[in-house]
Design a protein around this motif. Structure first.
Motif, PDB file in Angstrom:
ATOM      1  N   VAL A 265       0.866  -1.177   0.000  1.00 31.40           N
ATOM      2  CA  VAL A 265       0.000   0.000   0.000  1.00 31.40           C
ATOM      3  C   VAL A 265       0.902   1.225   0.000  1.00 31.40           C
ATOM      4  O   VAL A 265       1.832   1.320   0.817  1.00 31.40           O
ATOM      5  N   SER A 266       0.662   2.158  -0.909  1.00 30.10           N
ATOM      6  CA  SER A 266       1.559   3.297  -1.063  1.00 30.10           C
ATOM      7  C   SER A 266       0.806   4.624  -0.901  1.00 30.10           C
ATOM      8  O   SER A 266      -0.419   4.691  -1.036  1.00 30.10           O
ATOM      9  N   LEU A 267       1.601   5.666  -0.613  1.00 29.89           N
ATOM     10  CA  LEU A 267       1.034   7.007  -0.427  1.00 29.89           C
ATOM     11  C   LEU A 267       2.017   8.029  -0.963  1.00 29.89           C
ATOM     12  O   LEU A 267       3.190   8.050  -0.577  1.00 29.89           O
ATOM     13  N   ASP A 268       1.543   8.880  -1.865  1.00 26.52           N
ATOM     14  CA  ASP A 268       2.343   9.958  -2.461  1.00 26.52           C
ATOM     15  C   ASP A 268       2.100  11.228  -1.642  1.00 26.52           C
ATOM     16  O   ASP A 268       0.974  11.724  -1.577  1.00 26.52           O
ATOM     17  N   VAL A 269       3.184  11.746  -1.001  1.00 27.64           N
ATOM     18  CA  VAL A 269       3.022  12.914  -0.130  1.00 27.64           C
ATOM     19  C   VAL A 269       4.155  13.913  -0.366  1.00 27.64           C
ATOM     20  O   VAL A 269       5.211  13.582  -0.907  1.00 27.64           O
ATOM     21  N   GLU A 270       3.902  15.144   0.069  1.00 32.61           N
ATOM     22  CA  GLU A 270       4.981  16.124   0.143  1.00 32.61           C
ATOM     23  C   GLU A 270       5.991  15.649   1.175  1.00 32.61           C
ATOM     24  O   GLU A 270       5.621  15.113   2.225  1.00 32.61           O
ATOM     25  N   ALA A 271       7.277  15.834   0.890  1.00 33.76           N
ATOM     26  CA  ALA A 271       8.317  15.361   1.806  1.00 33.76           C
ATOM     27  C   ALA A 271       8.153  15.969   3.201  1.00 33.76           C
ATOM     28  O   ALA A 271       8.390  15.307   4.219  1.00 33.76           O
ATOM     29  N   SER A 272       7.706  17.217   3.248  1.00 37.46           N
ATOM     30  CA  SER A 272       7.541  17.895   4.541  1.00 37.46           C
ATOM     31  C   SER A 272       6.362  17.345   5.346  1.00 37.46           C
ATOM     32  O   SER A 272       6.246  17.627   6.540  1.00 37.46           O
ATOM     33  N   GLU A 273       5.459  16.584   4.674  1.00 46.71           N
ATOM     34  CA  GLU A 273       4.277  16.074   5.359  1.00 46.71           C
ATOM     35  C   GLU A 273       4.415  14.607   5.773  1.00 46.71           C
ATOM     36  O   GLU A 273       3.473  14.033   6.319  1.00 46.71           O
ATOM     37  N   ALA A 274       5.564  13.991   5.514  1.00 41.96           N
ATOM     38  CA  ALA A 274       5.734  12.568   5.822  1.00 41.96           C
ATOM     39  C   ALA A 274       5.813  12.313   7.329  1.00 41.96           C
ATOM     40  O   ALA A 274       5.382  11.261   7.815  1.00 41.96           O
ATOM     41  N   SER A 275       6.345  13.295   8.062  1.00 37.99           N
ATOM     42  CA  SER A 275       6.471  13.119   9.510  1.00 37.99           C
ATOM     43  C   SER A 275       5.089  12.959  10.143  1.00 37.99           C
ATOM     44  O   SER A 275       4.151  13.696   9.825  1.00 37.99           O
ATOM     45  N   GLY A 276       4.955  11.981  11.036  1.00 38.59           N
ATOM     46  CA  GLY A 276       3.694  11.740  11.729  1.00 38.59           C
ATOM     47  C   GLY A 276       2.796  10.734  11.062  1.00 38.59           C
ATOM     48  O   GLY A 276       1.762  10.349  11.623  1.00 38.59           O
ATOM     49  N   LEU A 277       3.158  10.275   9.865  1.00 37.59           N
ATOM     50  CA  LEU A 277       2.345   9.272   9.174  1.00 37.59           C
ATOM     51  C   LEU A 277       2.712   7.860   9.653  1.00 37.59           C
ATOM     52  O   LEU A 277       3.861   7.582  10.011  1.00 37.59           O
ATOM     53  N   SER A 278       1.722   6.980   9.633  1.00 32.68           N
ATOM     54  CA  SER A 278       1.951   5.593  10.045  1.00 32.68           C
ATOM     55  C   SER A 278       1.141   4.667   9.146  1.00 32.68           C
ATOM     56  O   SER A 278       0.165   5.075   8.518  1.00 32.68           O
TER      57      SER A 278
END
Length: 339
Positions: A265-278
């Motif tokens: 399962v993948s998720l495309d995000v802004e690099a600055s928004e990756a923190s806090g994701l699980s």
């Protein structure tokens, strides 16, 4: 008979707290693909499946049935299995002969391919439903309904001619009806009974995170892997706290060689928004203990592992240097020969 089937299904179906542990209907089917290269050369590929689990295969040359699991014979006797195999073998031989004999009349041009799928599906609350479907060159051709062969609109006049011929053989029609309405449901239930330990097993998934190919400048592709789990139903989602991330992309659930399953399962995000994701993984084998993997921890773990590796390399280099230095400075016994 219907009440008995319902009782057996309720007893034999894989169980668990996850409501998606099992999807109705449960199906057993035999698939046969015949490639007709010429009047004298045909190649056959055969298999049988309990839902998405392959239970049998056929040797191309001898048409010998291969039982892929210790429980693949169900609770049928050897005599009954031999009889069923003989009937199926005869059916496929006659089907091939009919195509050979009428290829010109039906305008069948070599090479061509025929696909046959036949079996039964069972619901907990309804009677079993038998089916036989025939495809020609990958398109619908014929189907067996209400004890007769019905041409598919996509089959054109050729399908109509084939049905007219096949429907002349009343004895064959009765045998097919018995196979899909009686023999198949009984065999399906016997497979569930004989294989219930295997089919009801629970195997915990392993999960890990990795970066995927960069989707663009300043962006990250976060990938969550779950592998080695059984049964197949699983829930995997990228989260921020308790909030599901709607951009989560789920791959197909693919089989592993050992009969377990794999998913990413993948998720495309802004690099600055990756923190806090699980990434959260739910599976019946885990009970109420979801697996939760934090992207920040993955990054920290990566640096820790890298630091350990660098430290080990430096220590190994230091040990090599000390050993070399000690060897170079060691007094030589050749200067002071022993008497």
């Amino acid at each position: 008979m219907l009440f008995l089937q319902i009782s057996l299904l309720l007893t034999l179906l894989p169980c668990g707290d996850n409501k998606n542990d099992f999807q109705e209907p449960i199906t057993f089917q035999i698939i046969r693909i015949s490639s007709f290269y010429s009047r004298f050369l045909t190649q056959n590929l055969g298999s049988a499946w309990l839902d998405e689990l392959q239970t049998h295969a056929w040797e191309n040359d001898s048409n010998t049935v291969i039982y892929l699991h210790p429980w693949s014979k169900g609770n049928f006797s050897d005599e009954e299995l031999i009889e069923v195999e003989k009937i199926l073998h005869t059916f496929f031989i006659r089907l091939g002969q009919a195509l050979y004999n009428h290829a010109s009349q039906w305008k069948l041009q070599y090479p061509f391919e025929l696909q046959v799928a036949g079996g039964c599906e069972m619901h907990i609350r309804d009677a079993s439903v038998g089916f036989v479907r025939v495809g020609y060159q990958g398109s619908d051709f014929l189907s067996f309904q209400k004890n007769v062969w019905i041409p598919s609109p996509a089959g054109g006049d050729t399908a109509k001619f084939v049905c007219l011929l096949f429907n002349l053989y009343q004895g064959t029609l009765e045998i097919i009806h018995k196979l899909i309405s009686d023999t198949c449901p009984r065999f399906l239930l016997s497979l569930l009974d004989a294989g219930k330990t295997y089919l009801q097993r629970q195997v915990r998934p392993e999960a890990w995170l990795s970066p995927g190919p960069s989707p663009g400048p300043g962006r990250l592709m976060l990938v969550c892997h779950a592998s080695g789990f059984y049964p197949k139903p699983i829930w995997v989602m990228w989260m921020r706290g308790e909030q599901e991330q709607q951009g989560t992309q789920r791959s197909d659930v693919l089989p592993n060689a050992d009969g377990t399953w794999y998913l990413q399962v993948s998720l495309d995000v802004e690099a600055s928004e990756a923190s806090g994701l699980s990434c959260r993984v739910r599976h019946s084998s885990l009970g109420d203990q979801d697996i939760i993997l934090y992207w920040d921890h993955r990054s920290s773990s990566g640096w820790i592992i890298l630091a350990v590796i660098v430290t080990l390399v430096l220590l190994a280099g230091l040990a090599f240097w000390l050993r070399k230095s000690w060897t170079c400075c060691k007094p030589s016994n050749t200067l002071f020969p022993l008497e």
